[in-house]
Write a protein that holds these residues in place. Structure first.
Motif, short mmCIF file in Angstrom:
data_model
loop_
_atom_site.label_atom_id
_atom_site.label_comp_id
_atom_site.label_asym_id
_atom_site.label_seq_id
_atom_site.Cartn_x
_atom_site.Cartn_y
_atom_site.Cartn_z
N TYR A 84 0.84 -1.21 0.00
CA TYR A 84 0.00 0.00 0.00
C TYR A 84 0.87 1.25 0.00
N ASN A 111 0.85 4.07 -3.02
CA ASN A 111 0.32 5.38 -2.68
C ASN A 111 1.39 6.40 -2.29
N SER A 130 3.51 6.70 0.19
CA SER A 130 3.38 7.17 1.56
C SER A 130 4.74 7.56 2.14
N SER A 169 -4.98 1.66 4.90
CA SER A 169 -6.15 2.54 4.83
C SER A 169 -7.38 1.78 5.31
#
Length: 324
Positions: free
Chosen positions: A191, A195, A197, A204
């Motif tokens: 993730y 994304n 990050s 999420s």
């Protein structure tokens, strides 16, 4: 007047100035428990979070508390009675969900039957609880967002920790724990990469990148560092976890609080008079991760952040909305 909390009239007091009337509070608890008992059958759910299992757990917790030892058998009987209210609606469809599903129902049933000496029933519910392993291990077996506490892998592992404490034995094999933890790590890495990050691990829930305890990063990290069988051989994972913690403490505000989610960083940060000092969101939930991280990594900065959390909760933690 504060919007979200009651002003703490003892904020300037020393501990020696405070006087607690034990009998007064015990009487209040007993009175409240009678009210809950009278209305337990009106609950529409059987979950640990908002249903009869949560009520049964409350009675169980009181039954094993030394402060209420004189009422222990009464509360234990009430716990068993409440469990029976929804026993026919027990479907075993969400056997991996601890707070909001059947893993929590199985765990609480096992603990209560163990406490009353019915080992056969206790072991049966432990076997049901173990079914969650096969759901948690494959990375694609759960929907995106189901690594968190309420409905995800982290919650299931917290259930394992609690049951180990209750029964004083291993609940699932170490390799299963390692596999589930590894899946959580890989899910967070994937993730984060997709994304972009700032955290090497990110998750999420319903499209929001929460940081707090209820659905967010901090309880996921906390449970990962709570299993010695995992952390002793997973150096790269531990590096990612520590980096996440270091980034998280860099986000601690001057009041000692934390943003509820990534989407509230920078110009979107909540104003101080609207900050959430809740267990779900904010310092009251994050402090548990920081305390555990201090014990594992021995970083003085983690302890300093804990103390800031404590000061904030002492000042703003008496919520008008309830537990938070």
């Amino acid at each position: 007047m504060a919007k979200r909390y009651f002003n703490n009239i003892y904020s300037k007091s020393h501990e020696s100035d405070l006087c607690v009337n034990d009998k007064f509070w015990k009487d209040k608890v007993n009175s409240l428990m009678q009210l809950v008992d009278q209305n337990a059958s009106s609950s529409s759910k059987n979950t640990l979070y908002t249903g009869t299992t949560g009520i049964a757990y409350m009675f169980y917790h009181l039954a094993i508390s030394k402060e209420f030892k004189n009422n222990s058998s009464t509360y234990l009987n009430k716990a068993v009675k409440v469990l029976k209210i929804k026993e026919n609606s027990f479907k075993q469809k969400k056997s991996n969900q601890f707070i909001c599903g059947d893993a929590g129902v199985n765990a609480v049933n096992a603990a209560i039957f163990n406490q009353i000496g019915d080992t056969k029933m206790a072991e049966m519910y432990l076997k049901h609880f173990e079914k969650g392993v096969t759901i948690c291990k494959p990375i694609d077996s759960l929907k995106p967002g189901e690594d968190e506490l309420f409905v995800g892998r982290a919650g299931y592992l917290y259930g394992v920790l609690w049951l180990e404490k209750v029964f004083g034995k291993k609940i699932i094999p170490d390799q299963d724990v390692i596999d589930i933890c590894s899946t959580i790590i890989e899910s967070g890495r994937q993730y984060s990469k997709i994304n972009k990050s700032m955290f090497p691990l990110m998750y999420s829930y319903h499209g929001k990148e929460y940081l707090g305890a209820a659905h967010g990063l901090c309880t996921i990290l906390q449970v990962l560092i709570s299993f010695p069988c995992f952390i002793k051989n997973e150096q790269k994972a531990m590096q990612d976890i520590k980096k996440c913690i270091d980034i998280l403490i860099s986000l601690q505000t001057f009041t000692g609080n934390f943003p509820t989610k990534i989407q509230e960083l920078g110009s979107k940060q909540r104003p101080e008079d609207d900050e959430l000092v809740h267990w779900c969101h904010g310092a009251p939930g994050v402090v548990y991760l920081l305390a555990k991280a201090y014990l594992i990594f021995k970083e003085p900065s983690y302890l300093e952040c804990c103390l800031k959390c404590g000061d904030l909760v002492w000042t703003k933690g008496l919520l008008k909305k309830g537990p938070g």
